[in-house]
Write a protein that holds these residues in place. Structure first.
Motif, PDB file in Angstrom:
ATOM      1  N   UNK A   1       0.838  -1.212   0.000  1.00 31.57           N
ATOM      2  CA  UNK A   1       0.000   0.000   0.000  1.00 31.57           C
ATOM      3  C   UNK A   1       0.874   1.264   0.000  1.00 31.57           C
ATOM      4  N   UNK A   2       1.921   1.244   0.808  1.00 27.47           N
ATOM      5  CA  UNK A   2       2.837   2.381   0.802  1.00 27.47           C
ATOM      6  C   UNK A   2       3.477   2.571  -0.559  1.00 27.47           C
ATOM      7  N   UNK A   3       3.832   1.458  -1.215  1.00 26.68           N
ATOM      8  CA  UNK A   3       4.477   1.546  -2.522  1.00 26.68           C
ATOM      9  C   UNK A   3       3.507   1.979  -3.612  1.00 26.68           C
ATOM     10  N   UNK A   4       2.228   1.636  -3.451  1.00 20.16           N
ATOM     11  CA  UNK A   4       1.229   2.160  -4.379  1.00 20.16           C
ATOM     12  C   UNK A   4       1.215   3.681  -4.321  1.00 20.16           C
ATOM     13  N   UNK A   5       1.120   4.221  -3.120  1.00 19.91           N
ATOM     14  CA  UNK A   5       1.089   5.680  -2.986  1.00 19.91           C
ATOM     15  C   UNK A   5       2.419   6.297  -3.425  1.00 19.91           C
ATOM     16  N   UNK A   6       3.497   5.578  -3.248  1.00 21.80           N
ATOM     17  CA  UNK A   6       4.798   6.071  -3.700  1.00 21.80           C
ATOM     18  C   UNK A   6       4.804   6.236  -5.220  1.00 21.80           C
ATOM     19  N   UNK A   7       4.276   5.221  -5.927  1.00 25.56           N
ATOM     20  CA  UNK A   7       4.201   5.308  -7.384  1.00 25.56           C
ATOM     21  C   UNK A   7       3.267   6.424  -7.827  1.00 25.56           C
ATOM     22  N   UNK A   8       2.124   6.545  -7.157  1.00 30.61           N
ATOM     23  CA  UNK A   8       1.192   7.614  -7.505  1.00 30.61           C
ATOM     24  C   UNK A   8       1.810   8.982  -7.250  1.00 30.61           C
ATOM     25  N   UNK A   9       2.639   9.066  -6.242  1.00 28.39           N
ATOM     26  CA  UNK A   9       3.344  10.312  -5.929  1.00 28.39           C
ATOM     27  C   UNK A   9       4.151  10.778  -7.126  1.00 28.39           C
ATOM     28  N   UNK A  10       4.894   9.860  -7.735  1.00 29.19           N
ATOM     29  CA  UNK A  10       5.690  10.207  -8.914  1.00 29.19           C
ATOM     30  C   UNK A  10       4.802  10.665 -10.063  1.00 29.19           C
ATOM     31  N   UNK A  11       3.678   9.976 -10.261  1.00 30.78           N
ATOM     32  CA  UNK A  11       2.788  10.337 -11.359  1.00 30.78           C
ATOM     33  C   UNK A  11       2.161  11.707 -11.139  1.00 30.78           C
ATOM     34  N   UNK A  12       1.777  11.999  -9.902  1.00 32.06           N
ATOM     35  CA  UNK A  12       1.176  13.300  -9.611  1.00 32.06           C
ATOM     36  C   UNK A  12       2.196  14.427  -9.767  1.00 32.06           C
ATOM     37  N   UNK A  13       3.446  14.183  -9.366  1.00 29.41           N
ATOM     38  CA  UNK A  13       4.466  15.217  -9.554  1.00 29.41           C
ATOM     39  C   UNK A  13       4.659  15.488 -11.039  1.00 29.41           C
ATOM     40  N   UNK A  14       4.720  14.407 -11.829  1.00 34.56           N
ATOM     41  CA  UNK A  14       4.899  14.567 -13.270  1.00 34.56           C
ATOM     42  C   UNK A  14       3.757  15.362 -13.877  1.00 34.56           C
ATOM     43  N   UNK A  15       2.545  15.179 -13.312  1.00 27.64           N
ATOM     44  CA  UNK A  15       1.365  15.885 -13.823  1.00 27.64           C
ATOM     45  C   UNK A  15       1.183  17.255 -13.184  1.00 27.64           C
ATOM     46  N   UNK A  16       2.102  17.632 -12.298  1.00 30.05           N
ATOM     47  CA  UNK A  16       2.050  18.937 -11.611  1.00 30.05           C
ATOM     48  C   UNK A  16       0.817  19.057 -10.724  1.00 30.05           C
ATOM     49  N   UNK A  17       0.341  17.933 -10.212  1.00 32.97           N
ATOM     50  CA  UNK A  17      -0.790  17.950  -9.284  1.00 32.97           C
ATOM     51  C   UNK A  17      -0.210  17.864  -7.873  1.00 32.97           C
ATOM     52  N   UNK A  18       0.339  18.979  -7.426  1.00 34.37           N
ATOM     53  CA  UNK A  18       1.150  18.975  -6.215  1.00 34.37           C
ATOM     54  C   UNK A  18       0.343  18.721  -4.945  1.00 34.37           C
ATOM     55  N   UNK A  19      -0.888  19.226  -4.876  1.00 32.32           N
ATOM     56  CA  UNK A  19      -1.701  18.991  -3.685  1.00 32.32           C
ATOM     57  C   UNK A  19      -1.991  17.501  -3.523  1.00 32.32           C
ATOM     58  N   UNK A  20      -2.343  16.835  -4.636  1.00 31.90           N
ATOM     59  CA  UNK A  20      -2.590  15.392  -4.570  1.00 31.90           C
ATOM     60  C   UNK A  20      -1.302  14.630  -4.289  1.00 31.90           C
ATOM     61  N   UNK A  21      -0.201  15.127  -4.846  1.00 34.90           N
ATOM     62  CA  UNK A  21       1.093  14.486  -4.598  1.00 34.90           C
ATOM     63  C   UNK A  21       1.439  14.532  -3.118  1.00 34.90           C
ATOM     64  N   UNK A  22       1.211  15.663  -2.489  1.00 30.63           N
ATOM     65  CA  UNK A  22       1.507  15.788  -1.065  1.00 30.63           C
ATOM     66  C   UNK A  22       0.609  14.868  -0.245  1.00 30.63           C
ATOM     67  N   UNK A  23      -0.636  14.733  -0.668  1.00 33.14           N
ATOM     68  CA  UNK A  23      -1.573  13.862   0.056  1.00 33.14           C
ATOM     69  C   UNK A  23      -1.117  12.409   0.008  1.00 33.14           C
ATOM     70  N   UNK A  24      -0.781  11.900  -1.188  1.00 34.43           N
ATOM     71  CA  UNK A  24      -0.374  10.490  -1.276  1.00 34.43           C
ATOM     72  C   UNK A  24       0.994  10.277  -0.636  1.00 34.43           C
ATOM     73  N   UNK A  25       1.834  11.321  -0.608  1.00 36.38           N
ATOM     74  CA  UNK A  25       3.126  11.201   0.077  1.00 36.38           C
ATOM     75  C   UNK A  25       2.922  10.950   1.563  1.00 36.38           C
ATOM     76  N   UNK A  26       1.974  11.653   2.151  1.00 38.76           N
ATOM     77  CA  UNK A  26       1.671  11.456   3.574  1.00 38.76           C
ATOM     78  C   UNK A  26       1.134  10.059   3.814  1.00 38.76           C
ATOM     79  N   UNK A  27       0.250   9.580   2.909  1.00 36.16           N
ATOM     80  CA  UNK A  27      -0.286   8.226   3.061  1.00 36.16           C
ATOM     81  C   UNK A  27       0.825   7.188   2.948  1.00 36.16           C
ATOM     82  N   UNK A  28       1.700   7.372   1.992  1.00 34.49           N
ATOM     83  CA  UNK A  28       2.815   6.431   1.821  1.00 34.49           C
ATOM     84  C   UNK A  28       3.704   6.415   3.058  1.00 34.49           C
ATOM     85  N   UNK A  29       3.990   7.584   3.603  1.00 36.33           N
ATOM     86  CA  UNK A  29       4.848   7.677   4.783  1.00 36.33           C
ATOM     87  C   UNK A  29       4.248   6.930   5.967  1.00 36.33           C
TER      88      UNK A  29
END
Length: 796
Positions: free
Chosen positions: A395-423
């Protein structure tokens, strides 16, 4: 008291009065002194013999007196033990823990037995001070822990003799599983051991976790005990039954590389594969490192390594970590068929591919050249629903992968959210390298947003996580070094990034690099080389990435865009126009000029960057163009801009407004941008737009407006002093631009070869400029030249 042979002085007598009195004071009919060899059981029995005036016997018999002193010999050294314990006299028994006495358990159940454990036989400081000065007694206790065998050996004991004693007398009869537990207790502080894990191990049998200091006697002979333990385990490894026991015990304690190697050594392949699954499968490399992964895979026969699903996925992640995406695809296709190349097909085929395979293909999205759209995001979250709620690692690694995708898409608010979930998930599984990746990405997010303080905070956390890793991970250390260098460059400190570019960038290019961090490397690296060397140096740097990153095709567009920007920064606007015009993209100059407010809706990273390139071109070449200010404003409404892109566009807008004689609007816009940059200490974002800033800040009125803020004055001074600002002082001191660039490279420790590569010239040219440089500075060595340049403020 008695004499203790070998204790510093053969005639020294150490009293055991307190212990003797304690034993005699026990009210039960049976007293058992239970301790391993070397603890002084026989000495104690002799003390009791003197106190009672009775003989000590090695065989059980009932004397005429009320007490029987029975020193039970080691098993096998005497005849069979009696089947019944006498009830006509009191028994004081001395025995080893592994010696079973018939009838003793029954007597214990009925409360007829008092036990004196091994710890009670240790000499205390009070015991030793009866015959030694306190300082010497304290030293003896520290060196021996009060263990009689160590005291008897004295300070001149042979290490080899002690090892043999421990191996033969202490470890020989300890069960194999408990030997493994002892190894864990000695070498892995904090590891949970469980109740009874160290039963029958002297002084350790009451411990349930390898935490806190070792017992005194164990600490006193830890080195010899480890050697004896390793020899004992090696001897038992000759028996496959013992090997299985060792492997299972190692797996219980999470020592999966050792467990798998043991199973492999006796050809128990299914048990080895099960241990691979238990270790996390594709996450084995994150737990134990690349070297351990290599050894684990190499330990299996090729037919198993190329077919068993956990090993195939492990081989694929191994290739990815080496930066070999093509090899990773081939590994998957060879095992799972041609459709394995297509992420969407794999994720949709639940009946064809296991959850592990589908999940792994989802993880690979972070490295693939694939458009990220909402339907793909939805498919990913459907896959998340299949993961068990308690599967924190995946589950942490899922959010880690999504984190990379959101950063690439410049969706920083969502990226920060999934980063917290992954952590949160990674904190539960305690795999520091994965937590490191999260903090690394969170630092990147803050840097892209323009928050250098926040970026530094998370990079420090990433460094703390990296320090916890138990294996060597030089590639990840380089990633952090690059990130910190980019943060430093953004705040106006160029040296770390220039040093990295001259010494470490090749190693970085040849290994794994997270796409979001590669974007920073391309952006800041090309800017730094362009500012401190030349546009040619920046283009040379980008060309090297075109070659080495052919496996990461998604960055081809970004590399081309950064080349155009480097040409623009070099004031080569027509060449930049021609290079941009030749690029294969639908975001052409004509597209930008006709889009109007449509620029606010661009979402692809490269599309947004390309639109910025053309707006920058128009701001420089056609600032009075009708509607240009509105177009820039439209792009500023785009939610997919990074912080530095937004600041750049705001500066162009101020520049265009001034050229269109909208002076008050221009001043207001530039002041807001400068104040924001000053609050974030974003020097590099401003310095890349120095062409536009220089034009506006030359005006007295504009300078006065900006100069009202101390913070703005400070950051504008930093912008002026970096890059060309230093070069200007060098030229005023008689140095050419090439000589100043070489001087800067010298200050970073660059070799002639590295300097030539950075500047795009030959080594002979570098040597020629060095000779002139030495002559102008009055120096004969590289070190003297750097010191002289610093003294003249040519290097800042």
């Amino acid at each position: 008291m008695r004499s203790v042979p070998g204790v510093e002085n053969a005639h020294v007598r150490i009293g055991r009065f307190a212990l003797v009195s304690r034993i005699l004071g026990c009210e039960t009919p049976i007293v058992v002194i239970e301790a391993p060899a070397g603890t002084g059981k026989s000495w104690l029995m002799e003390d009791l013999s003197r106190r009672l005036g009775l003989a000590v016997s090695c065989e059980l018999h009932c004397p005429n007196g009320p007490v029987c002193l029975w020193d039970v010999p080691d098993c096998g050294q005497s005849g069979p033990l009696p089947t019944d314990l006498p009830s006509t006299c009191r028994l004081i028994i001395a025995k080893r823990p592994d010696t079973a006495i018939p009838g003793l358990a029954r007597a214990d159940v009925y409360g007829k037995v008092s036990r004196i454990p091994a710890e009670s036989l240790l000499f205390s400081l009070d015991d030793l001070t009866t015959v030694y000065p306190r300082s010497k007694a304290t030293d003896l206790l520290a060196r021996t822990g009060g263990w009689a065998c160590l005291l008897a050996a004295g300070s001149t004991r042979s290490e080899e003799v002690l090892v043999e004693f421990l191996q033969a007398e202490i470890l020989a009869k300890v069960p194999t599983v408990r030997l493994v537990s002892l190894d864990v207790a000695l070498n892995e502080p904090g590891q949970k051991l469980g109740r009874g894990a160290l039963k029958s191990v002297p002084f350790m049998d009451g411990r349930s976790a390898a935490s806190g200091p070792l017992p005194g006697p164990i600490a006193a002979c830890r080195g010899a005990l480890c050697t004896a333990l390793n020899r004992t385990l090696a001897l038992r490894a000759a028996d496959p039954v013992n090997v299985r026991a060792m492997a299972n015990a190692r797996a219980t304690y999470g020592q999966f590389p050792a467990a798998i190697a043991l199973f492999q050594s006796i050809g128990v392949w299914q048990a080895a594969l099960e241990a691979v699954r238990q270790s996390g499968g594709v996450f084995f490399i994150h737990r134990f490192g690349s070297d351990a992964l290599h050894d684990m895979i190499a330990g299996f026969p090729p037919e198993i390594a190329h077919h068993a699903e956990p090993l195939v996925l492990a081989r694929a992640i191994q290739a990815i970590k080496r930066g070999e995406m093509t090899l990773a695809y081939r590994i998957l296709v060879d095992r799972f068929g041609p459709n394995a190349r297509d992420t969407r097909k794999v994720m949709a085929a639940r009946d064809t591919y296991s959850l592990s395979v589908r999940f792994f293909r989802m993880l690979m999205l972070a490295w693939e050249d694939i458009d990220i759209d909402e339907s793909l995001i939805e498919d990913c979250y459907k896959l998340l629903a299949e993961l068990p709620a308690g599967d924190d690692l995946r589950r942490g690694s899922f959010y880690n992968a999504m984190l990379e995708l959101y950063i690439r898409s410049r969706r920083f608010a969502e990226a920060e959210h999934v980063a917290i979930r992954a952590a949160i998930h990674y904190d539960r599984v305690d795999v520091p390298i994965l937590s490191f990746y999260i903090d690394l990405h969170r630092s990147i997010i803050q840097l892209m947003r323009g928050d250098t303080a926040g970026a530094r905070q998370h990079s420090n956390r990433a460094g703390a996580q990296l320090a916890k890793i138990r294996f060597e991970s030089p590639g990840d250390a380089r990633l952090l070094q690059l990130l910190n260098a980019c943060i430093a460059y953004e705040t106006g400190v160029a040296e770390p990034l220039l040093r990295f570019l001259s010494g470490d960038v090749d190693a970085l290019a040849d290994g794994e690099i997270w796409p979001a961090l590669l974007e920073l490397a391309l952006t800041y690296g090309s800017q730094a080389l362009g500012e401190h060397f030349s546009a040619a140096a920046a283009r040379n740097f980008l060309d090297r990435w075109r070659v080495t990153q052919n496996r990461a095709a998604q960055f081809g567009g970004l590399i081309d865009i950064r080349e155009v920007v480097a040409l623009q920064n070099g004031n080569r606007w027509q060449e930049a126009h021609d290079r941009a015009n030749a690029m294969e993209t639908h975001v052409t100059l004509e597209f930008v000029t006709r889009s109007g407010n449509g620029l606010a809706h661009l979402s692809d990273r490269d599309d947004v960057a390309m639109a910025l390139v053309w707006l920058r071109h128009l701001a420089q070449t056609s600032p009075t163009r009708a509607g240009l200010a509105d177009q820039i404003s439209a792009l500023l409404d785009n939610a997919h801009l990074t912080g530095r892109q937004r600041q750049a566009a705001e500066i162009w807008l101020a520049f265009v407004l001034r050229r269109q004689r909208r002076t008050q609007e221009s001043e207001s816009q530039l002041r807001r941008t400068a104040e924001q940059a000053a609050s974030q200490n974003a020097v590099a974002s401003l310095s890349e737009e120095r062409i536009f800033l220089a034009d506006m800040t030359r005006l007295k009125r504009q300078s006065e407006v900006l100069g009202r803020s101390d913070a703005v004055r400070r950051i504008l001074r930093q912008v002026k002093e970096t890059g060309p600002g230093r070069a200007r002082r060098a030229i005023e001191s008689g140095l050419t631009r090439q000589e100043h660039r070489i001087l800067h490279a010298l200050s970073e420790g660059g070799t002639n070869k590295a300097i030539a590569r950075l500047m795009g010239v030959s080594e002979a040219t570098v040597k020629f400029h060095l000779s002139n440089l030495y002559q102008k500075l009055g120096c004969a060595t590289r070190r003297d030249a750097v010191e002289a340049a610093r003294a003249r403020r040519l290097l800042g």
